[in-house]
Write a protein that holds these residues in place. Structure first.
Motif, mmCIF file in Angstrom:
data_model
loop_
_atom_site.group_PDB
_atom_site.id
_atom_site.type_symbol
_atom_site.label_atom_id
_atom_site.label_comp_id
_atom_site.label_asym_id
_atom_site.label_seq_id
_atom_site.Cartn_x
_atom_site.Cartn_y
_atom_site.Cartn_z
ATOM 1 N N THR A 60 0.821 -1.209 0.000
ATOM 2 C CA THR A 60 0.000 0.000 0.000
ATOM 3 C C THR A 60 0.853 1.256 0.000
ATOM 4 O O THR A 60 0.577 2.210 -0.738
ATOM 5 N N VAL A 61 1.896 1.272 0.815
ATOM 6 C CA VAL A 61 2.756 2.460 0.905
ATOM 7 C C VAL A 61 3.432 2.740 -0.429
ATOM 8 O O VAL A 61 3.448 3.882 -0.917
ATOM 9 N N LEU A 62 3.999 1.708 -1.047
ATOM 10 C CA LEU A 62 4.690 1.901 -2.324
ATOM 11 C C LEU A 62 3.709 2.251 -3.439
ATOM 12 O O LEU A 62 3.997 3.126 -4.274
ATOM 13 N N SER A 63 2.561 1.603 -3.457
ATOM 14 C CA SER A 63 1.550 1.910 -4.475
ATOM 15 C C SER A 63 1.020 3.327 -4.288
ATOM 16 O O SER A 63 0.818 4.059 -5.266
ATOM 17 N N GLY A 64 0.811 3.721 -3.037
ATOM 18 C CA GLY A 64 0.360 5.080 -2.765
ATOM 19 C C GLY A 64 1.371 6.114 -3.212
ATOM 20 O O GLY A 64 1.015 7.166 -3.750
ATOM 21 N N GLY A 65 2.654 5.817 -3.003
ATOM 22 C CA GLY A 65 3.693 6.717 -3.484
ATOM 23 C C GLY A 65 3.672 6.860 -4.991
ATOM 24 O O GLY A 65 3.849 7.958 -5.534
ATOM 25 N N ALA A 66 3.411 5.748 -5.692
ATOM 26 C CA ALA A 66 3.333 5.795 -7.157
ATOM 27 C C ALA A 66 2.112 6.589 -7.617
ATOM 28 O O ALA A 66 2.183 7.345 -8.594
ATOM 29 N N ILE A 67 0.990 6.430 -6.909
ATOM 30 C CA ILE A 67 -0.225 7.179 -7.274
ATOM 31 C C ILE A 67 -0.004 8.672 -7.081
ATOM 32 O O ILE A 67 -0.347 9.489 -7.948
ATOM 33 N N PHE A 68 0.564 9.055 -5.947
ATOM 34 C CA PHE A 68 0.850 10.466 -5.708
ATOM 35 C C PHE A 68 1.863 10.997 -6.723
ATOM 36 O O PHE A 68 1.763 12.148 -7.175
ATOM 37 N N SER A 69 2.847 10.188 -7.087
ATOM 38 C CA SER A 69 3.825 10.612 -8.090
ATOM 39 C C SER A 69 3.135 10.885 -9.420
ATOM 40 O O SER A 69 3.472 11.845 -10.118
ATOM 41 N N ALA A 70 2.182 10.033 -9.773
ATOM 42 C CA ALA A 70 1.430 10.235 -11.011
ATOM 43 C C ALA A 70 0.654 11.546 -10.969
ATOM 44 O O ALA A 70 0.581 12.269 -11.969
ATOM 45 N N VAL A 71 0.094 11.868 -9.809
ATOM 46 C CA VAL A 71 -0.632 13.127 -9.674
ATOM 47 C C VAL A 71 0.317 14.313 -9.811
ATOM 48 O O VAL A 71 -0.002 15.317 -10.458
ATOM 49 N N PHE A 72 1.496 14.210 -9.206
ATOM 50 C CA PHE A 72 2.500 15.266 -9.338
ATOM 51 C C PHE A 72 2.864 15.483 -10.803
ATOM 52 O O PHE A 72 2.917 16.628 -11.288
ATOM 53 N N VAL A 73 3.138 14.408 -11.525
ATOM 54 C CA VAL A 73 3.556 14.521 -12.917
ATOM 55 C C VAL A 73 2.416 15.041 -13.789
ATOM 56 O O VAL A 73 2.639 15.864 -14.693
ATOM 57 N N ALA A 74 1.198 14.581 -13.531
ATOM 58 C CA ALA A 74 0.054 15.082 -14.292
ATOM 59 C C ALA A 74 -0.120 16.581 -14.079
ATOM 60 O O ALA A 74 -0.408 17.331 -15.026
ATOM 61 N N GLY A 75 0.073 17.032 -12.836
ATOM 62 C CA GLY A 75 0.008 18.467 -12.563
ATOM 63 C C GLY A 75 1.115 19.224 -13.261
ATOM 64 O O GLY A 75 0.914 20.334 -13.764
ATOM 65 N N GLY A 76 2.302 18.615 -13.327
ATOM 66 C CA GLY A 76 3.404 19.244 -14.051
ATOM 67 C C GLY A 76 3.113 19.349 -15.535
ATOM 68 O O GLY A 76 3.412 20.371 -16.172
ATOM 69 N N ALA A 77 2.513 18.297 -16.101
ATOM 70 C CA ALA A 77 2.163 18.322 -17.529
ATOM 71 C C ALA A 77 1.141 19.410 -17.818
ATOM 72 O O ALA A 77 1.186 20.060 -18.872
ATOM 73 N N PHE A 78 0.234 19.637 -16.874
ATOM 74 C CA PHE A 78 -0.767 20.688 -17.047
ATOM 75 C C PHE A 78 -0.118 22.064 -17.112
ATOM 76 O O PHE A 78 -0.629 22.975 -17.770
#
Length: 254
Positions: free
Chosen positions: A138-156
């Motif tokens: 859960t911790v590692l998957s959650g980190g990956a999900i948050f990372s995806a949100v960070f990158v998506a925000g950067g792409a925006f």
């Protein structure tokens, strides 16, 4: 390079780490103040809320440490300094993530781990091998999900150019929201963070299995093991969005 420069002044780094630990700890102090007036929050006890808080804190801390520098991408887009990254023989995302890498962000992971440790000692949970395995997953998957949100925000920010606050609403705002039980939020909010921005899989869904709580929105029991799949899907979609953002970049024209 940034890590080496940070560790050059070890005393300064230690003080920064401790101060960051104290500042991030104020969030949990607010929760403690709430529980000084009530016995439960949305039906969750203090150790159960601490369990949610710890999972969310560690996952967000991992993402913030690894990819949090993406939040400054808008500045590079506006002043044209992103051009220097595009001509280097290295992935742009890796360069953006390494830019001004802040080792002090370890304090957020440490703080989340300390709260999580308190939750483990205070909770009366029947631990099985499946539940024990689910925690690091859960911790590692959650980190990956948050990372995806960070990158998506950067792409925006390739389009908006000045959208750091919008990005923070989903990253830091999402991390704060997950510190509280899902039962205190409206069903519309739960649907949004489950099926649109799947932050619920960072801690709410798997924690429901560990704590023996009803799943948000009546999700099936197998949903507790969905975080790795959700993280993989988020990263794949975010990769496409990031590539589209890079291709749309037209520099400043100067």
């Amino acid at each position: 390079m940034w890590i080496r420069s940070t560790l050059t002044y070890r005393a300064s780094f230690a003080m920064t780490l401790v101060s960051g630990l104290l500042l991030t700890g104020l969030d949990f102090v607010g929760i403690l103040l709430m529980f000084s007036q009530v016995d439960s929050l949305g039906g969750y006890t203090l150790p159960e809320v601490a369990f949610l808080y710890g999972l969310a804190g560690m996952s967000f801390g991992i993402a913030d440490l690894a990819i949090g520098s993406v939040a400054r991408l808008g500045t590079r887009v506006r002043d044209g300094s992103l051009d220097t990254l595009l001509v280097r023989p290295a992935p742009v995302l890796a360069q953006v993530a390494a830019d001004r890498f802040a080792l002090r962000r370890l304090s957020r992971i440490t703080q989340g781990a300390l709260i999580f440790g308190y939750a483990l000692t205070a909770l009366d949970v029947h631990w099985t091998p499946e539940k024990v395995l689910l925690v690091p997953v859960t911790v590692l998957s959650g980190g990956a999900i948050f990372s995806a949100v960070f990158v998506a925000g950067g792409a925006f920010q390739f389009i908006a150019q000045d959208a750091a606050e919008v990005q923070a609403a989903f990253t830091y705002g999402g991390g704060t929201m997950l510190q509280y039980p899902p039962t205190v939020f409206a069903k519309e909010v739960l649907r949004g963070v489950t099926f649109v921005f799947p932050l619920a899989f960072v801690n709410w869904v798997p924690a429901s299995y560990v704590l023996g709580r009803p799943y948000p929105l009546g999700l099936p029991e197998g949903a507790a093991w969905a975080p790795p799949l959700v993280a993989a899907l988020c990263c794949a979609l975010t990769g496409l969005v990031w590539r589209a953002g890079v291709r749309s970049y037209r520099s400043t024209g100067s």
